[in-house]
Design an enzyme around this catalytic site. Structure first.
Site, mmCIF file in Angstrom:
data_model
loop_
_atom_site.group_PDB
_atom_site.id
_atom_site.type_symbol
_atom_site.label_atom_id
_atom_site.label_comp_id
_atom_site.label_asym_id
_atom_site.label_seq_id
_atom_site.Cartn_x
_atom_site.Cartn_y
_atom_site.Cartn_z
ATOM 1 N N LYS A 86 0.841 -1.199 0.000
ATOM 2 C CA LYS A 86 0.000 0.000 0.000
ATOM 3 C C LYS A 86 0.874 1.246 0.000
ATOM 4 C CE LYS A 86 -0.214 -0.319 5.020
ATOM 5 N NZ LYS A 86 -0.951 -0.811 6.161
ATOM 6 N N MET A 142 10.547 25.200 -1.279
ATOM 7 C CA MET A 142 9.696 24.213 -1.964
ATOM 8 C C MET A 142 10.536 23.182 -2.730
ATOM 9 S SD MET A 142 6.706 24.801 -4.802
ATOM 10 C CE MET A 142 5.711 25.887 -3.808
ATOM 11 N N ARG A 190 -11.128 1.185 14.506
ATOM 12 C CA ARG A 190 -10.999 1.938 13.271
ATOM 13 C C ARG A 190 -12.063 1.386 12.330
ATOM 14 N NH1 ARG A 190 -5.126 1.870 10.407
ATOM 15 N NH2 ARG A 190 -5.647 -0.320 10.145
ATOM 16 N N TYR A 225 14.632 32.162 3.050
ATOM 17 C CA TYR A 225 13.446 32.993 3.285
ATOM 18 C C TYR A 225 13.374 33.479 4.728
ATOM 19 C CZ TYR A 225 11.253 31.584 -1.140
ATOM 20 O OH TYR A 225 10.952 31.391 -2.444
HETATM 21 C C1 LIG Z 1 -0.249 -1.596 7.017
HETATM 22 C C2 LIG Z 1 -0.863 -2.798 7.563
HETATM 23 C C3 LIG Z 1 -0.068 -3.884 8.002
HETATM 24 C C4 LIG Z 1 1.432 -3.850 8.044
HETATM 25 O O1 LIG Z 1 1.864 -3.267 9.259
HETATM 26 P P1 LIG Z 1 3.416 -3.057 9.541
HETATM 27 O O2 LIG Z 1 3.448 -2.510 10.913
HETATM 28 O O3 LIG Z 1 3.901 -2.085 8.547
HETATM 29 O O4 LIG Z 1 4.046 -4.372 9.429
HETATM 30 C C5 LIG Z 1 -0.705 -5.028 8.403
HETATM 31 N N1 LIG Z 1 -2.051 -5.110 8.419
HETATM 32 C C6 LIG Z 1 -2.839 -4.071 8.042
HETATM 33 C C7 LIG Z 1 -4.301 -4.240 8.103
HETATM 34 C C8 LIG Z 1 -2.273 -2.890 7.603
HETATM 35 O O5 LIG Z 1 -3.048 -1.879 7.233
#
Ligand SMILES: *Cc1c(COP(=O)(O)O)cnc(C)c1O
Length: 821
Positions: free
Chosen positions: A492, A765, A590, A716
């Site tokens: 992801k 930037m 969540r 800046y």
């Molecule tokens: C991102 C995620 C993980 C991975 O977690 P890490 O701490 O990066 O190993 C596992 N399960 C879910 C549902 C996640 O969203």
């Protein structure tokens, strides 16, 4: 010594099924590397994670007829014309075959081991010896239990010197490698100790490595290293040795002086009473040490000090990895412009053929004459043409008189040039478009100019991704799992910033069970790029259901609202049994079904046939911290119960999973059927940083340096107040690239030539300024923002955030460059 299936069967003591005659020239252990099916013998190796027997049918369909197996793949009648050699262990058989092959040769063989520098010493020895001897060496870093036999197998009638690396990952492995390499000259490069190791474990390590040299005629090592001397004395007391020394002028090879200047290092030495010197175009200590080991081998092989000096001066840096880069005009560039011989050509072509991003694009090879192989041009270019054709090259651009003379052998689109300059000046070169281009040339042809001109240069800031390190991390986490436990790899957020396609491709090659991304578009992009692995979508938007179905992307389902909508959409498309992944809320609060909703969830799922629960999972809140261990256990109990309840309602297996990276390491009893690896894969271990390799390095270069008087300010709003006359360097990276503005005004620093350079004033930037008053550097020098030498966690600590945020903040405009051995 042509091998036949009969002779090999006999040599490895196999039970033979099938009686077809066959000549064997190639040995294969990885089905993806197949090139010459008819003359290939495939060894079906079993490892903890994979089993070569799975690929037999595929290989048979691609024309392979000869297999070494530990188990027959069903009925032999199903494989007409095939030979199966059954042995107890195909790996042992492979090693034994290599061992017998080695015995055919009575030539000097250099065995190289040690903690660092093996590949460089091997390649440099090749550069130093090959001008007058025909050398066979390990391809790249083939130094494992499998790589070594494959390397030794490359020895042939022409071989006058063999040079092989040996690496071990576990104690006790060296014995097998010794019998295969059977070195006559042993080189121990060094014994580097990771800091946490004590002297005794280093001694064990050293002795184990030295066991490679038990039967050597001579052992070469650094005679000033007490640990090594001690181990040699204990392990191989009778050894003949060339222990080079800077301190002890009694030693056979005495290093009188090492002098560094701006462009190189000059070494004065005395060997057998004769004073000589050489110079190398490098100034780092590792290169000097490597050159001294090479010197000792060359002297032992009686190469004259004059020849040594000439060749040392020309040593080339060793590119240990194939570089993949974005090229101009939509091209992808695979750069292997440092060495050139048949074996490495084959590896590079194989590397290119495996990349799906080269599919659908023209595959182009730019190849120079292959020099110093000792083979006749006729034989050589016939082989080259065969390889090039079998690996699917559609266009060849040859550079040099020899390859040009062999023009007729290449049955594809082709262009030939007498030298590199005429290639660079040509229309052919100017009109490369949307091609996958492999650049491979002998040193003499200066192909670095070719790749430099093809490379896209938009922005001098890059994120460098080390794919080998990522695979090492993958294996590290796999080592905690039972053999059957499956793994999801989280890709992801563009694979935590590393770039999802390349990462997904590598993970798919290493056969992880699932990939997971956040949204449907990330998944469909991977599919379009050719990723076929199963993909989970963690956050399936209501508007993207069709994408899910079209690309077979398996959604996470966390609520009845989502479930109902998904069922409706699937039914409308006439879809049945589409896999989904049920998320439970066990304490994160969540997303997810509450445990008390399970009965209702079961009823809803049973009332339809569009969707099928493939897995059920939950997520830990604080698996990395001992302070939350009670809560983690409580989450796990809730999950165990709720997921079992769901499973009990269905006849098919529903995979259960709850562990993330930290959980994998800290809660082995919560692995269930599958685990989900994220952060650890990308080089940050939430539990213990010692065992994991950095993957991403954000690098840039110095654009300009100004001398600024003490009373002036930088940047800046005049925030960069100086306390002394300063040298201020500007870097082409700013907050729009993901460099957090809060690092400015001295809060953070980057590394310039290994030294800390604080950010001065506000980060802009696209640009930022750093103080290099105390650092020896110039415009164009490399700067590390984070990575191999400056851990991401240093930045996240300063910014009071977590490494995840730093990694995922590197903006899309920063070019990702991938490395792989
Ligand atoms: C991102 C995620 C993980 C991975 O977690 P890490 O701490 O990066 O190993 C596992 N399960 C879910 C549902 C996640 O969203």
């Amino acid at each position: 010594m042509p091998y036949t299936i009969e002779s090999i069967s006999h040599q490895i003591g196999a039970e033979r099924f099938g009686n077809k005659k066959a000549r064997i020239d190639w040995i294969l252990t990885d089905s993806r590397s197949l090139c010459f099916p008819e003359e290939t013998l495939f060894f079906a190796l079993r490892s903890k994670r994979n089993d070569g027997h799975k690929y037999i049918i595929d290989l048979y369909n691609r024309g392979v007829r000869n297999f070494v197996v530990s188990e027959l793949p069903g009925a032999c009648e199903d494989f007409p014309g095939a030979n199966f050699l059954r042995v107890v262990s195909p790996l042992k058989a492979l090693q034994h075959l290599a061992e017998l092959h080695r015995k055919e040769f009575d030539v000097p063989v250099v065995g190289i081991t040690g903690s660092n520098g093996k590949t460089v010493v091997k390649e440099w020895l090749y550069q130093l010896i090959s001008p007058d001897k025909n050398v066979t060496r390990s391809p790249r870093s083939y130094n494992s239990q499998i790589g070594v036999p494959l390397s030794v197998w490359l020895m042939n009638e022409q071989t006058e010197v063999g040079i092989f690396e040996a690496g071990i990952s576990e104690m006790g492995e060296m014995d097998a490698l010794r019998t295969i390499i059977n070195p006559t000259i042993g080189v121990l490069t060094n014994i580097g100790g990771a800091h946490q190791e004590n002297f005794f474990s280093l001694q064990d390590k050293c002795s184990e490595k030295l066991s490679l040299f038990k039967d050597c005629d001579v052992i070469i090592y650094n005679g000033d290293d007490e640990l090594i001397c001690d181990c040699v004395a204990k392990t191989i007391p009778s050894a003949r040795e060339i222990a080079w020394s800077q301190k002890d002028d009694e030693k056979p090879l005495y290093i009188r002086s090492i002098k560094k200047d701006d462009t190189g290092t000059t070494v004065n030495y005395r060997y057998l009473g004769m004073e000589n010197s050489y110079r190398i175009p490098f100034i780092d200590d590792a290169s000097v040490e490597n050159s001294l080991n090479c010197l000792a081998v060359c002297l032992y092989l009686m190469i004259s000090p004059e020849d040594i000096a000439v060749r040392m001066a020309r040593l080339e840096p060793v590119a240990m990895r194939l570089e993949v880069k974005e090229g101009k005009n939509g091209c992808t560039l695979i750069n292997d412009s440092y060495n050139s011989d048949l074996a490495s050509l084959d590896i590079a072509l194989d590397f290119m053929a495996r990349r799906t991003d080269t599919k659908g694009r023209k595959r182009t090879l730019i190849l120079s004459d292959i020099l110093e192989t000792g083979q006749s041009a006729t034989f050589l270019y016939r082989k080259v043409a065969q390889l090039v054709q079998n690996r699917g090259i559609e266009k060849i651009i040859g550079v040099g008189p020899d390859i040009s003379a062999a023009e007729a052998r290449f049955p594809m689109e082709k262009y030939f040039f007498p030298d590199t300059a005429s290639l660079l000046a040509s229309d052919v070169f100017a009109s490369l478009r949307n091609e996958a281009i492999l650049v491979k040339g002998s040193r003499k042809f200066h192909f670095d100019e070719v790749s430099e001109q093809l490379e896209l240069k938009v922005h001098e800031t890059i994120l460098e991704i080390n794919l080998n390190a990522m695979v090492d991390n993958l294996n590290y986490y796999r080592s905690f799992l039972m053999p059957d436990t499956k793994m999801v790899c989280m890709v992801k957020a563009s694979a935590y910033g590393a770039g999802s396609y390349e990462i997904a491709k590598t993970l798919q090659d290493h056969r992880v069970d699932y990939l997971a991304v956040a949204v449907a578009d990330e998944g469909s992009d991977l599919r379009k790029a050719g990723i076929t692995a199963s993909i989970i979508i963690m956050n399936p938007e209501m508007t993207a259901f069709k994408t899910l179905f079209d690309y077979k992307l398996e959604p996470e389902v966390y609520s009845f609202h989502l479930l109902d909508a998904l069922i409706k959409a699937a039914e409308k498309q006439g879809i049945t049994n589409f896999p989904i992944h049920i998320k439970l809320d066990t304490g994160m609060h969540r997303l997810g079904f509450m445990p008390e909703e399970i009965p209702a969830l079961i009823r809803r799922l049973k009332s339809q046939t569009a969707l099928l629960p493939r897995s059920v999972f939950s997520h830990f809140v604080g698996s990395d911290s001992p302070q939350f261990d009670d809560f983690t256990r409580q989450q796990n109990e809730i999950f165990a119960k709720a997921s079992a309840e769901l499973q009990a309602a269905f006849p098919h297996k529903i995979l259960r999973h709850i562990c993330n990276s930290a959980g994998i390491e800290r809660f082995p009893r919560a692995h269930y059927d599958m685990v989900r690896l994220g952060l650890g894969l990308y080089g940050i271990n939430p539990v213990n940083n010692a065992f994991i390799h950095n993957v991403s390095t954000l690098k840039t270069t110095i654009l300009q340096i100004h001398n600024v008087p003490a009373e002036d300010t930088v940047g800046y709003s005049r925030r960069g107040v100086l306390t002394r006359p300063s040298r201020i360097a500007a870097l082409p990276i700013g907050y729009a690239d993901g460099l957090d503005r809060h690092l400015g005004c001295g809060h953070g620093y980057c590394l310039v030539n290994g030294q800390k350079a604080p950010y001065v004033g506000n980060i802009c930037m696209d640009v930022c300024m750093i103080d290099v008053t105390d650092i020896d550097c110039q415009e164009g020098d490399r700067v590390e923002i984070f990575g191999d030498n400056l851990p991401v966690s240093v930045l996240s600590d300063i910014l009071e955030t977590i490494p995840y945020e730093i990694l995922t903040s590197v903006s899309g405009r920063v070019k990702r460059v991938y490395f792989q051995d």
